[in-house]
Design an enzyme around this catalytic site. Structure first.
Site, PDB file in Angstrom:
ATOM      1  N   PRO A  11     -11.349   5.306  -1.379  1.00 26.79           N
ATOM      2  CA  PRO A  11     -12.559   4.509  -1.165  1.00 26.79           C
ATOM      3  C   PRO A  11     -12.243   3.127  -0.596  1.00 26.79           C
ATOM      4  O   PRO A  11     -11.435   2.403  -1.153  1.00 26.79           O
ATOM      5  CB  PRO A  11     -13.129   4.381  -2.580  1.00 26.79           C
ATOM      6  CG  PRO A  11     -11.943   4.477  -3.477  1.00 26.79           C
ATOM      7  CD  PRO A  11     -10.971   5.384  -2.791  1.00 26.79           C
ATOM      8  N   ASP A  58     -15.287   1.642  -3.132  1.00 26.70           N
ATOM      9  CA  ASP A  58     -14.610   0.899  -4.174  1.00 26.70           C
ATOM     10  C   ASP A  58     -15.390  -0.396  -4.333  1.00 26.70           C
ATOM     11  O   ASP A  58     -15.558  -1.138  -3.374  1.00 26.70           O
ATOM     12  CB  ASP A  58     -13.179   0.624  -3.697  1.00 26.70           C
ATOM     13  CG  ASP A  58     -12.328   0.027  -4.779  1.00 26.70           C
ATOM     14  OD1 ASP A  58     -12.680   0.181  -5.954  1.00 26.70           O
ATOM     15  OD2 ASP A  58     -11.303  -0.589  -4.449  1.00 26.70           O
ATOM     16  N   TRP A 111      -7.559  -0.563  -9.828  1.00 27.46           N
ATOM     17  CA  TRP A 111      -6.780   0.597  -9.350  1.00 27.46           C
ATOM     18  C   TRP A 111      -7.033   1.819 -10.222  1.00 27.46           C
ATOM     19  O   TRP A 111      -6.872   2.943  -9.774  1.00 27.46           O
ATOM     20  CB  TRP A 111      -5.289   0.271  -9.322  1.00 27.46           C
ATOM     21  CG  TRP A 111      -4.950  -0.633  -8.184  1.00 27.46           C
ATOM     22  CD1 TRP A 111      -4.510  -1.918  -8.264  1.00 27.46           C
ATOM     23  CD2 TRP A 111      -5.049  -0.327  -6.804  1.00 27.46           C
ATOM     24  NE1 TRP A 111      -4.332  -2.428  -7.014  1.00 27.46           N
ATOM     25  CE2 TRP A 111      -4.645  -1.479  -6.090  1.00 27.46           C
ATOM     26  CE3 TRP A 111      -5.445   0.806  -6.088  1.00 27.46           C
ATOM     27  CZ2 TRP A 111      -4.618  -1.522  -4.703  1.00 27.46           C
ATOM     28  CZ3 TRP A 111      -5.417   0.755  -4.706  1.00 27.46           C
ATOM     29  CH2 TRP A 111      -5.008  -0.406  -4.033  1.00 27.46           C
ATOM     30  N   GLN A 163      -0.490   1.579   0.210  1.00 22.64           N
ATOM     31  CA  GLN A 163      -1.100   2.191  -0.964  1.00 22.64           C
ATOM     32  C   GLN A 163      -0.082   2.917  -1.831  1.00 22.64           C
ATOM     33  O   GLN A 163      -0.447   3.506  -2.850  1.00 22.64           O
ATOM     34  CB  GLN A 163      -2.183   3.193  -0.543  1.00 22.64           C
ATOM     35  CG  GLN A 163      -3.367   2.567   0.132  1.00 22.64           C
ATOM     36  CD  GLN A 163      -4.151   1.694  -0.817  1.00 22.64           C
ATOM     37  OE1 GLN A 163      -4.052   1.817  -2.035  1.00 22.64           O
ATOM     38  NE2 GLN A 163      -4.903   0.767  -0.276  1.00 22.64           N
ATOM     39  N   TRP A 198      -2.988   3.226  -4.595  1.00 21.18           N
ATOM     40  CA  TRP A 198      -3.747   4.446  -4.832  1.00 21.18           C
ATOM     41  C   TRP A 198      -2.860   5.659  -5.046  1.00 21.18           C
ATOM     42  O   TRP A 198      -3.103   6.470  -5.930  1.00 21.18           O
ATOM     43  CB  TRP A 198      -4.695   4.672  -3.655  1.00 21.18           C
ATOM     44  CG  TRP A 198      -5.794   5.615  -3.934  1.00 21.18           C
ATOM     45  CD1 TRP A 198      -6.647   5.605  -4.997  1.00 21.18           C
ATOM     46  CD2 TRP A 198      -6.182   6.736  -3.128  1.00 21.18           C
ATOM     47  NE1 TRP A 198      -7.546   6.636  -4.900  1.00 21.18           N
ATOM     48  CE2 TRP A 198      -7.284   7.342  -3.768  1.00 21.18           C
ATOM     49  CE3 TRP A 198      -5.713   7.278  -1.930  1.00 21.18           C
ATOM     50  CZ2 TRP A 198      -7.922   8.472  -3.239  1.00 21.18           C
ATOM     51  CZ3 TRP A 198      -6.352   8.379  -1.395  1.00 21.18           C
ATOM     52  CH2 TRP A 198      -7.443   8.970  -2.046  1.00 21.18           C
ATOM     53  N   LYS A 224       1.671  -9.189  12.449  1.00 18.75           N
ATOM     54  CA  LYS A 224       0.626  -8.635  11.614  1.00 18.75           C
ATOM     55  C   LYS A 224      -0.713  -9.236  12.049  1.00 18.75           C
ATOM     56  O   LYS A 224      -0.798 -10.405  12.388  1.00 18.75           O
ATOM     57  CB  LYS A 224       0.924  -9.021  10.165  1.00 18.75           C
ATOM     58  CG  LYS A 224       0.203  -8.154   9.162  1.00 18.75           C
ATOM     59  CD  LYS A 224       0.672  -8.452   7.758  1.00 18.75           C
ATOM     60  CE  LYS A 224      -0.216  -7.746   6.762  1.00 18.75           C
ATOM     61  NZ  LYS A 224       0.297  -7.851   5.408  1.00 18.75           N
ATOM     62  N   LYS A 228      -6.796 -12.845  10.363  1.00 22.65           N
ATOM     63  CA  LYS A 228      -7.864 -13.683  10.879  1.00 22.65           C
ATOM     64  C   LYS A 228      -7.316 -15.049  11.261  1.00 22.65           C
ATOM     65  O   LYS A 228      -7.756 -15.666  12.213  1.00 22.65           O
ATOM     66  CB  LYS A 228      -8.944 -13.844   9.816  1.00 22.65           C
ATOM     67  CG  LYS A 228      -9.878 -12.659   9.764  1.00 22.65           C
ATOM     68  CD  LYS A 228     -11.063 -12.923   8.853  1.00 22.65           C
ATOM     69  CE  LYS A 228     -11.824 -11.641   8.594  1.00 22.65           C
ATOM     70  NZ  LYS A 228     -12.299 -11.533   7.225  1.00 22.65           N
TER      71      LYS A 228
END
Length: 1211
Positions: A103, A142, A653, A689, A693, A758, A761
RNA sequence: AGAUCCGUAGCUCAGCCUGGUUAGAGCACUACACUGAUAAUGUAGGGGUCAGCAGUUCAAAUCUGCUCGGGUCUACCA
């Protein structure tokens, strides 16, 4: 890649007047035979359900390729036709392929990196659907967690402290609930536009009551098994933000900063007793100090121990305190002596030492292991009333042993404050040295610490007049002969990502899941998971499991899943008796909570609000399982005491790791659905993850295994084991539900900007996925993301790369389709004729079909292995190298010349099949374009009864079509053509100029046979009239010999070099002898070595007197003599070429016939008359009229001859 | 600090598992060709100490070790 061929300017199939050339395609021409039934019946997945398909009579033709427009059109079509839903419905009853959607959190905008993982997920699901599985994809959101809270706080302009004051918790949480789906629309839009098929209508949402109820059920299961417990843990804590931080938060970029701190090497005075006597004897003095370094002097008042490494060597050193100049004896790691003492000071004159001395004299008095120091005692460094040993509640101020001690910096002795370090706490527990927490939660010293009382240990309040208490502590130590060195030291230290203030490690009450109890199971099960890439599973994840610690579950927050534990209260500083009398209850369902509530009402702890029945009141209180409502619930204990909920929330988590169960509200409902959708066959997320996750899914599955079995056993056996009615045994359950959450996991790498940075913003290098998709279409974007690099490698995202894909792959495919559509529409080809068996098709058709089926085999294998990058690249190669660049180019004339013959039908059928198959092969990766292509084709032919390519079956290869020798010889043809063209280039003879012959030495009969079969192709391609083969025994060719290293390596070993050198010296006679006799004897260092013909590679190198080129074993020699006859023919072709250009310039239709008048130029007369028939056939003229002086006309140039021609359309 | 991935042409990547003597593609660049797929296409050319060092081997881009550089994850310690 192809290295061949320019345009083939030759006529082929129609009657060529050129006596020297056989019309090439004529050879392929197949006479019509009795039509046979289609060879390959194509089954739609469910023909019954599709009724009327739209049928067209013409293939659509386009002005130009517009991928974004295609995406939009197809998207509209999908939505109108419910294409996604149907793709799932059609597979009803088929074996399920289980996919779990990780999610996303919709409180941030989606980025381009979401497009890659979603493309990956989507393509696997689409592929499996086409392979006949039913793939349900339940979306999810999520919704809990700190990012949401922070965003809300920012929006409202409040901080954590304001919650409950300026804003009620209820309002705060209401805002979170609303804000967390703030960008849901954007996410949904991205999902739609990128073509990600996932069920967004019935997503699971982690804040919903049903979802939380499942979480509670899981927690209660763990609680019952003793796997959920409370303990103290030393955690990163932000005094400025007033909250504990998860390690996840600490790893936000920029959290670890380089800071300069005042550090001190403090001196802890040793206590003389029986154990330490040996030191005092060595020193002959009472001034013995343990030296310990700290970068956080504020922890010194809380010091309770000193930790040394048991195997580290320590030394007792006699010297002076550099600040007070008093004689002292210090203990530190031997390896670190050099850090504090200069070599020239060793054993210097102690008597001569004065405060002005530059060099500190020092002398080692004794050495010992750390283990010898265990249990030695020392005097408290900074005693105050607040930090007395009694307050610490243990037996402090001892030397402890710890494995974590190193000699990399400091002194090899670690100042241990149990409250402020995880290692410290652990070792302190072991030795029972107690705990002192001399800093409060605001980050300031407590009362009773003398001059340091109530001072902030760091500048948490942005006080402009802040004086660093750490410096003051150091100054005091310095004065008191308790500091050996004070200096500024630059190191990285974690900061709160929100307040930018340094964190403290602080003891907090926390609830843990005892994952370590199931470690072995998790390690074992991990070995059964198919990890892509493998190394992530073995390395990163495997190591993580090996070094597992218990899962710290609790969070002190507001917006999240509450921990469902209620307990009786104890005093602030509880006694043992208080704690053992404490009663505790873990609630596992809403029903349980409601029952407990009713009991509480009966006991008088809760009272229904006026106007509500008891039931109504109970329901109202449990209608939202969030704070503050659950906190208002007071339950009654067994002994009739009130119980309040533990204030903590749980780690988000846990929310996402529990999705396999909670998304179905298991075990409260949907047990059957759950049973069929557990575990997942496939999941995919970013590699970040791994510890997120991927871990929580894995951990919860392992922890919950038995509970799941228990619940599932309540189901009818037929559900668990379709087809069996017997009881489901534990072994059966174990096999199907081994405690695993997923079987295959693909972890994709990061998306970096084109310079490898990477995306962030801050740097402004984020790529907006909407812009990208809008500009290039979803297909090109997806194709680029998948084919540019393996998904698990980090990829540099460059828009130019998408442009290239757009032009190269989609452009080529589009052109090929356009080409097909153009001529198929002219000829009315609708695949109405029976399928022509491959055996009856021309060789080139059989070749491309063979190549196509080889491609199908490879693409299936690649996708089965979760290697979509390879699959895509294979398709690119096929399309470019084989289909467009060779098949279409060589066969162009078959499509536009002549009648609608059997040969033409073969060509159309073949090209159609290639395009249709490609559309299905590429459908998982670029779903829009694939559907566009498929529908454009299928609409006319109705060959497959499906409205969308995504409702068809994935192509499977037909072994009967695959002819490897044919593919090989076609490669030979391509290579030969390429070589000959490069020779033409070298001598500057254009391809339109026919040449007489090519010589090709053949090294064995097989090679000759192969070449003969493609001879016509080569001749046509390079415009040469004949090919002659030179047999190996022809002394005309100069040969080259070299060892076959693979064959000889093992046999010769070290003699390889010598043999290689000897072979290089071989004469033509030697080579001929070897070829004739099959072996030859060499003498290397006077030792005989017999080489057989199989152990060497003989190639032809040169043909004296010819222009020669070679590649691998293939050598070609070109006769570059242009005879007058050849020149005339060349002129004729040049002339045709010019007329064709005029036709085109004049805008004539392909079928228009023309009248031609040509100025009679003597140097061309022969050419034009001799090749009159050929020319007329080519340019669609009945005759060529030679006139003395054309009145008007176009001036053209034929091989440097200028002349005028007059071309008109025949009426 | 540990783990892991990556480093091959100006750029994006194959090749590495299973070592074999001319290291390949595409893009870009240069030149040319083609002109009935044409806002398309083709051919040729230049361009590489395969990050570095060492080792194993007859032979290393390929196997091993170390180093350097980059990314990610985890940990964080005086």
């Amino acid at each position: 890649m192809p290295t061949h061929a320019s345009r083939r300017p030759y006529p082929c199939q129609d009657s060529s007047p050129l006596p020297a050339r056989k019309p090439i395609i004529g050879r392929f021409f197949v006479n019509s035979r009795p039509q046979q039934p289609a060879h390959r019946p194509l089954q739609p997945p469910n023909p019954v359900k599709i009724n009327a398909l739209y049928m067209a009579t013409k293939y659509k033709e386009y002005q130009q390729l517009n991928l974004p427009a295609i995406s939009q059109d197809i998207l509209a079509k999908w939505e109108a036709e419910r294409a996604f839903e149907k793709s799932v419905e059609f597979r009803e009853g088929a074996s399920p392929f289980v996919f779990y959607e990780g999610p996303p959190s919709a409180n941030g905008l989606p980025g381009i990196h979401h497009v890659i993982s979603r493309t990956l997920k989507d393509l696997v699901c689409r592929y499996k659907t086409m392979k006949g599985f039913q793939v349900k994809r339940k979306g999810g959101w999520d919704t809990h967690g700190l990012p949401v809270e922070l965003q809300v706080e920012k929006m409202l302009g409040i901080t954590k402290e304001d919650i409950g004051k300026k804003i009620s918790i209820a309002e705060y949480n209401e805002t979170c609930r609303r804000e967390v789906l703030k960008y849901k629309d954007k996410w949904d839009e991205l999902t739609r536009r990128m073509g990600y098929w996932v069920d967004l209508k019935n997503p699971y949402i982690t804040f919903e009551n049903n979802y939380i109820e499942t979480l509670w059920w899981i927690l209660a299961q763990l609680y019952k098994k003793g796997l959920l417990y409370e303990s103290i843990s030393i955690q990163p804590y932000s005094p400025a933000a007033g909250t504990g931080l998860s390690s996840h938060e600490l790893n936000q970029p920029g959290c670890y900063k380089d800071v300069k701190d005042t550090t001190v090497v403090a001196m802890f005075k040793a206590v003389r007793n029986a154990k330490s006597e040996f030191l005092f004897r060595l020193a002959e003095s009472n001034d013995i100090y343990f030296m310990a370094w700290t970068t956080t002097p504020w922890t010194l008042p809380s010091n309770l121990g000193l930790t040394v490494g048991p195997r580290i060597d320590y030394a007792l050193v006699k010297t002076f305190n550099p600040y007070t100049h008093l004689p002292v004896n210090v203990i530190l790691a031997k390896a670190l002596i050099g850090k504090y003492f200069k070599p020239e000071g060793e054993s210097a004159d102690f008597a001569a030492f004065t405060p002005e001395s530059k060099i500190l004299p020092w002398k080692i008095l004794g050495e010992f292991k750390g283990s010898n120091l265990e249990e030695l005692r020392y005097e408290q460094l900074l005693p105050f009333e607040a930090n007395s040993p009694e307050k610490a509640g243990g037996d402090p101020f001892r030397v402890l042993l710890g494995d974590f001690v190193t000699t990399e910096d400091g002194t090899g002795i670690v100042h241990t404050a149990t409250a402020f370090g995880a290692d410290d706490y652990r070792v302190g527990q072991k030795y029972n040295i107690g705990i002192l927490i001399m800093v409060d939660k605001q980050g300031k010293f407590v009362d009773g610490l003398g001059e340091f009382s109530n001072r902030y240990v760091k500048n948490y309040k942005d006080d402009p007049n802040y004086v660093d208490v750490n410096v003051d502590i150091c100054v005091r130590l310095k004065k008191d002969n308790q500091a050996f060195r004070i200096e500024k030291y630059e190191h990285t230290y974690p900061h709160c990502w929100r307040t930018d203030k340094p964190v403290l490690y602080y003891p907090l009450d926390a609830w843990f899941i005892r994952t370590t109890a199931l470690k072995d199971r998790m390690v074992e099960l991990n070995k059964t998971i198919n990890w892509k890439p493998k190394s992530t599973g073995e390395g990163r994840f495997g190591n993580w499991l090996e070094n597992m610690v218990d899962w710290n579950l609790s969070r002190s927050r507001y917006w999240g899943t509450p921990l469902p534990v209620w307990r009786t209260e104890v005093p602030e500083t509880p006694t043992e008796a208080d704690l053992s009398a404490r009663e505790e209850l873990c609630i596992g369902s809403i029903a349980e909570l409601q029952a407990a509530l009713k009991a509480s009402i009966k006991a008088g702890f809760m009272k229904p609000t006026t106007g509500l029945t008891e039931q109504g009141y109970v329901e109202k209180l449990t209608a939202d399982l969030h704070k503050p409502y659950v906190d208002d619930i007071v339950l009654v204990s067994k002994t009739g005491r009130p119980m309040k909920r533990v204030a903590d929330l749980i780690d988000v988590w846990f929310d996402s790791g529990a999705m396999p169960y909670a998304q179905w509200h298991f075990p409260f409902e949907n047990q059957e659905t759950f049973a069929q959708n557990y575990p997942a066959d496939f999941i995919a997320e970013g590699v970040d993850q791994t510890r997120g996750w991927f871990y929580t899914l894995h951990a919860i599955a392992a922890l919950l295994k038995e509970s799941v079995h228990e619940e599932l056993q309540k189901l009818p056996p037929a559900i668990l084991q379709p087809g069996s009615r017997g009881p489901v045994t534990a072994a059966d359950l174990d096999k199907k539900y081994p405690g695993l959450a997923y079987k295959t996991v693909v972890s994709n790498g990061l998306v970096l900007d084109k310079n490898g940075n990477k995306m962030s913003k801050r740097l402004g290098n984020v790529v907006d996925p909407f812009d990208t998709i809008g500009k290039f279409g979803a297909d090109a974007t997806r194709w680029y993301l998948i084919t540019n690099a393996s998904p698990w490698e980090s990829m540099k995202f460059d828009l130019d790369g998408i442009k290239e894909v757009q032009r190269k792959f989609f452009g080529t495919l589009y052109n090929t389709y356009q080409f097909f559509a153009l001529y198929a529409n002219v000829d009315g080809f609708t695949f109405a004729e029976a399928y022509v068996p491959p055996a009856e098709r021309p060789e080139i058709d059989r070749w491309i079909l063979s190549s196509l089926n080889s491609l199908v085999t490879k693409v299936n294998a690649a996708l089965d292995d979760y290697e979509p990058t390879l699959a895509g690249r294979l398709m690119e190669d096929f399309l470019d190298e084989h289909l467009s660049n060779w098949y279409v180019r060589l066969c162009r004339r078959r499509f536009w010349k002549g009648d609608y013959s059997q040969d033409k039908i073969c060509a159309y059928q073949t090209l159609y099949e290639c395009l249709e198959t490609l559309s299905r092969l590429m459908a998982p990766i670029s779903p829009f374009f694939a559907d566009w292509l498929f529908v454009n084709l299928n609409e006319v032919t109705g060959r497959i009864k499906a409205a969308s390519v995504h409702h068809t079956d994935f192509p499977t290869a037909d072994a009967d079509f695959i002819d490897l020798p044919l593919e090989e010889r076609m490669q030979l043809a391509q290579d030969a053509s390429s070589l000959i063209l490069s020779l033409r280039k070298k001598v500057n003879i254009k391809v339109r100029q026919p040449l007489q012959k090519v010589l090709i030495p053949v090294l064995n009969p097989d090679m000759k046979h192969q070449l003969e079969k493609v001879e016509d192709l080569i001749k046509a391609e390079v415009n040469v009239k004949g090919i002659e083969y030179l047999n190996g025994d022809n002394s005309f060719i100069k040969k080259k010999i070299k060892p076959n290293f693979i064959a000889l390596g093992k046999k010769l070993g070290a003699k390889m070099k010598a043999v290689s050198a000897a072979l290089a010296e071989f004469s033509q006679e030697n080579i001929a002898k070897l070829e004739k006799e099959g072996d030859i004897t060499l003498f290397i260092d006077k030792e005989p070595i017999i080489l057989s013909i199989q152990e060497v590679d003989i190639t032809s190198e040169d043909i004296p007197g010819w222009v020669v080129a070679n590649k691998n074993a293939l050598t070609v020699a070109l006769d570059v003599t242009v005879t007058p006859e050849l020149a005339q023919e060349g002129n004729a072709r040049e002339f045709v070429n010019r007329i064709q250009k005029i036709r085109k310039d004049n805008g004539y239709e392909l079928t228009d016939r023309i009248l031609v008048k040509v100025a009679d130029v003597p140097s061309l007369t022969d050419s034009l008359t001799q090749f009159n028939d050929y020319i007329c056939a080519e340019i669609l003229a009945d005759s060529i009229e030679l006139v003395k002086e054309p009145t008007n006309g176009t001036e053209i140039e034929v091989n440097d001859i200028l002349l005028k021609v007059f071309v008109t359309k025949k009426a």
